[in-house]
Design a protein around this motif. Structure first.
Motif, PDB file in Angstrom:
ATOM      1  N   PRO A  29       0.821  -1.221   0.000  1.00 34.29           N
ATOM      2  CA  PRO A  29       0.000   0.000   0.000  1.00 34.29           C
ATOM      3  C   PRO A  29       0.858   1.275   0.000  1.00 34.29           C
ATOM      4  CG  PRO A  29      -0.071  -1.068   2.150  1.00 34.29           C
ATOM      5  CD  PRO A  29       0.734  -1.962   1.251  1.00 34.29           C
ATOM      6  N   PHE A  30       0.383   2.262  -0.749  1.00 35.83           N
ATOM      7  CA  PHE A  30       1.046   3.567  -0.776  1.00 35.83           C
ATOM      8  C   PHE A  30       0.793   4.302   0.536  1.00 35.83           C
ATOM      9  CE2 PHE A  30       1.032   2.817  -5.298  1.00 35.83           C
ATOM     10  CZ  PHE A  30       2.178   3.456  -5.760  1.00 35.83           C
ATOM     11  N   ILE A  31       1.794   5.035   0.998  1.00 30.71           N
ATOM     12  CA  ILE A  31       1.673   5.919   2.154  1.00 30.71           C
ATOM     13  C   ILE A  31       1.495   7.357   1.661  1.00 30.71           C
ATOM     14  CG2 ILE A  31       2.870   6.851   4.172  1.00 30.71           C
ATOM     15  CD1 ILE A  31       4.305   4.092   4.351  1.00 30.71           C
ATOM     16  N   SER A  32       2.275   7.724   0.652  1.00 32.74           N
ATOM     17  CA  SER A  32       2.132   9.054   0.063  1.00 32.74           C
ATOM     18  C   SER A  32       2.310   8.949  -1.446  1.00 32.74           C
ATOM     19  CB  SER A  32       3.140  10.039   0.656  1.00 32.74           C
ATOM     20  OG  SER A  32       4.446   9.712   0.277  1.00 32.74           O
ATOM     21  N   PRO A  33       1.541   9.672  -2.211  1.00 34.43           N
ATOM     22  CA  PRO A  33       0.725  10.791  -1.774  1.00 34.43           C
ATOM     23  C   PRO A  33      -0.521  10.322  -1.022  1.00 34.43           C
ATOM     24  CG  PRO A  33       0.362  10.404  -4.110  1.00 34.43           C
ATOM     25  CD  PRO A  33       1.443   9.470  -3.669  1.00 34.43           C
ATOM     26  N   ALA A  34      -0.918  11.094  -0.052  1.00 35.05           N
ATOM     27  CA  ALA A  34      -2.130  10.792   0.714  1.00 35.05           C
ATOM     28  C   ALA A  34      -3.349  11.072  -0.150  1.00 35.05           C
ATOM     29  CB  ALA A  34      -2.169  11.653   1.977  1.00 35.05           C
ATOM     30  N   GLY A  35      -4.409  10.341   0.109  1.00 37.52           N
ATOM     31  CA  GLY A  35      -5.657  10.583  -0.609  1.00 37.52           C
ATOM     32  C   GLY A  35      -6.105  12.017  -0.437  1.00 37.52           C
ATOM     33  N   GLY A  36      -6.470  12.662  -1.550  1.00 36.53           N
ATOM     34  CA  GLY A  36      -6.942  14.042  -1.504  1.00 36.53           C
ATOM     35  C   GLY A  36      -5.834  15.083  -1.541  1.00 36.53           C
ATOM     36  N   ALA A  37      -4.571  14.652  -1.529  1.00 32.95           N
ATOM     37  CA  ALA A  37      -3.451  15.605  -1.561  1.00 32.95           C
ATOM     38  C   ALA A  37      -3.457  16.374  -2.884  1.00 32.95           C
ATOM     39  CB  ALA A  37      -2.128  14.870  -1.401  1.00 32.95           C
ATOM     40  N   THR A  38      -2.825  17.527  -2.879  1.00 32.80           N
ATOM     41  CA  THR A  38      -2.658  18.308  -4.103  1.00 32.80           C
ATOM     42  C   THR A  38      -1.170  18.395  -4.422  1.00 32.80           C
ATOM     43  OG1 THR A  38      -4.634  19.628  -3.668  1.00 32.80           O
ATOM     44  CG2 THR A  38      -3.031  20.555  -5.197  1.00 32.80           C
ATOM     45  N   LEU A  39      -0.825  17.937  -5.610  1.00 34.96           N
ATOM     46  CA  LEU A  39       0.546  18.053  -6.118  1.00 34.96           C
ATOM     47  C   LEU A  39       0.511  19.019  -7.296  1.00 34.96           C
ATOM     48  CD1 LEU A  39       1.578  14.276  -6.051  1.00 34.96           C
ATOM     49  CD2 LEU A  39       1.900  16.001  -4.292  1.00 34.96           C
ATOM     50  N   HIS A  40       1.680  19.485  -7.712  1.00 34.09           N
ATOM     51  CA  HIS A  40       1.734  20.475  -8.780  1.00 34.09           C
ATOM     52  C   HIS A  40       2.642  20.010  -9.901  1.00 34.09           C
ATOM     53  CE1 HIS A  40      -0.528  23.293  -6.338  1.00 34.09           C
ATOM     54  NE2 HIS A  40       0.210  22.887  -5.322  1.00 34.09           N
ATOM     55  N   ARG A  41       2.296  20.437 -11.113  1.00 34.54           N
ATOM     56  CA  ARG A  41       3.098  20.102 -12.291  1.00 34.54           C
ATOM     57  C   ARG A  41       4.527  20.587 -12.078  1.00 34.54           C
ATOM     58  NH1 ARG A  41      -1.041  20.358 -17.098  1.00 34.54           N
ATOM     59  NH2 ARG A  41      -2.957  20.213 -15.881  1.00 34.54           N
ATOM     60  N   GLY A  42       5.479  19.705 -12.391  1.00 35.70           N
ATOM     61  CA  GLY A  42       6.889  20.037 -12.230  1.00 35.70           C
ATOM     62  C   GLY A  42       7.421  19.844 -10.819  1.00 35.70           C
ATOM     63  N   GLN A  43       6.554  19.514  -9.883  1.00 38.57           N
ATOM     64  CA  GLN A  43       6.958  19.330  -8.486  1.00 38.57           C
ATOM     65  C   GLN A  43       7.752  18.035  -8.326  1.00 38.57           C
ATOM     66  OE1 GLN A  43       3.618  19.184  -5.768  1.00 38.57           O
ATOM     67  NE2 GLN A  43       4.888  18.585  -4.027  1.00 38.57           N
ATOM     68  N   THR A  44       8.828  18.107  -7.549  1.00 38.42           N
ATOM     69  CA  THR A  44       9.558  16.904  -7.152  1.00 38.42           C
ATOM     70  C   THR A  44       8.906  16.414  -5.868  1.00 38.42           C
ATOM     71  OG1 THR A  44      11.593  17.726  -8.146  1.00 38.42           O
ATOM     72  CG2 THR A  44      11.816  15.993  -6.504  1.00 38.42           C
ATOM     73  N   PHE A  45       8.648  15.113  -5.830  1.00 43.34           N
ATOM     74  CA  PHE A  45       7.842  14.564  -4.744  1.00 43.34           C
ATOM     75  C   PHE A  45       8.370  13.195  -4.347  1.00 43.34           C
ATOM     76  CE2 PHE A  45       4.177  12.056  -3.350  1.00 43.34           C
ATOM     77  CZ  PHE A  45       3.734  12.842  -2.293  1.00 43.34           C
ATOM     78  N   GLU A  46       8.376  12.906  -3.046  1.00 41.38           N
ATOM     79  CA  GLU A  46       8.805  11.596  -2.574  1.00 41.38           C
ATOM     80  C   GLU A  46       7.590  10.685  -2.408  1.00 41.38           C
ATOM     81  OE1 GLU A  46      12.353  10.360   0.110  1.00 41.38           O
ATOM     82  OE2 GLU A  46      10.675  10.878   1.425  1.00 41.38           O
ATOM     83  N   VAL A  47       7.545   9.651  -3.229  1.00 40.06           N
ATOM     84  CA  VAL A  47       6.492   8.644  -3.150  1.00 40.06           C
ATOM     85  C   VAL A  47       6.936   7.619  -2.113  1.00 40.06           C
ATOM     86  CG1 VAL A  47       5.240   6.858  -4.429  1.00 40.06           C
ATOM     87  CG2 VAL A  47       5.941   8.971  -5.587  1.00 40.06           C
ATOM     88  N   LYS A  48       6.024   7.238  -1.200  1.00 35.94           N
ATOM     89  CA  LYS A  48       6.364   6.265  -0.160  1.00 35.94           C
ATOM     90  C   LYS A  48       5.312   5.161  -0.128  1.00 35.94           C
ATOM     91  CE  LYS A  48       8.552   9.660   2.856  1.00 35.94           C
ATOM     92  NZ  LYS A  48       8.541  10.272   4.183  1.00 35.94           N
ATOM     93  N   TRP A  49       5.752   3.960   0.249  1.00 37.52           N
ATOM     94  CA  TRP A  49       4.847   2.826   0.392  1.00 37.52           C
ATOM     95  C   TRP A  49       5.292   1.965   1.560  1.00 37.52           C
ATOM     96  CZ3 TRP A  49       7.964   3.871  -3.737  1.00 37.52           C
ATOM     97  CH2 TRP A  49       9.076   3.049  -3.912  1.00 37.52           C
ATOM     98  N   ASP A  50       4.364   1.171   2.055  1.00 39.45           N
ATOM     99  CA  ASP A  50       4.590   0.300   3.208  1.00 39.45           C
ATOM    100  C   ASP A  50       5.403  -0.923   2.766  1.00 39.45           C
ATOM    101  OD1 ASP A  50       4.416  -1.389   5.419  1.00 39.45           O
ATOM    102  OD2 ASP A  50       2.325  -0.900   5.816  1.00 39.45           O
ATOM    103  N   VAL A  51       6.493  -1.205   3.467  1.00 42.75           N
ATOM    104  CA  VAL A  51       7.359  -2.333   3.117  1.00 42.75           C
ATOM    105  C   VAL A  51       7.174  -3.529   4.052  1.00 42.75           C
ATOM    106  CG1 VAL A  51       9.090  -0.853   2.036  1.00 42.75           C
ATOM    107  CG2 VAL A  51       9.303  -1.425   4.455  1.00 42.75           C
ATOM    108  N   GLU A  52       6.238  -3.433   4.984  1.00 41.00           N
ATOM    109  CA  GLU A  52       6.064  -4.463   6.010  1.00 41.00           C
ATOM    110  C   GLU A  52       5.851  -5.860   5.434  1.00 41.00           C
ATOM    111  OE1 GLU A  52       2.852  -5.553   9.464  1.00 41.00           O
ATOM    112  OE2 GLU A  52       3.235  -3.448   9.038  1.00 41.00           O
TER     113      GLU A  52
END
Length: 124
Positions: A29-52
């Motif tokens: 399962p993804f941790i981020s982006p969170a549901g409902g989050a707003t990201l922007h074009r050209g934005q650098t973003f750290e995608v995270k997921w659960d590794v358990e």
């Protein structure tokens, strides 16, 4: 002494009456982006997921794609390739060339034996 043909016949008979359990699909399962989050074009973003749930020796590389939530349209190229699932994160850049799309998006992560979708987020 039991012949090898008899053993083979027994294995065939058992195989038709027994069901062999398939391993459960890997859930990542993804941790981020969170549901409902707003990201922007050209934005650098750290995608995270659960590794358990990722086994210690799991080493299938993954790709991460940006898709339009309403239509399933995939934006090539992949945001990230050869991602190690065990890392739990990767930095991506949101594309600037999304045309007139102003809607909900998802991330789609795929690897040889599975896939995962993020919750919907927005890119205005």
């Amino acid at each position: 002494m039991i012949s090898k043909y008899f053993k083979f016949a027994m294995l065939l008979a058992l195989g038709t009456t027994m069901s062999f359990a398939q391993p459960a699909p890997l859930e990542v399962p993804f941790i981020s982006p969170a549901g409902g989050a707003t990201l922007h074009r050209g934005q650098t973003f750290e995608v995270k997921w659960d590794v358990e749930n990722i086994p210690p020796k799991f080493n299938e590389p993954a790709k991460i794609w940006l898709i339009v939530a309403e239509t399933g349209k995939v934006y090539p190229p992949a945001l990230a390739e050869n991602v190690l699932l065990k890392s739990g994160k990767v930095t991506v850049e949101i594309p600037t060339d999304l045309g007139d799309e102003n809607s909900r998006f998802d991330l789609y992560m795929s690897w040889e034996s599975g896939r995962s979708f993020s919750s919907d987020f927005y890119i205005p």
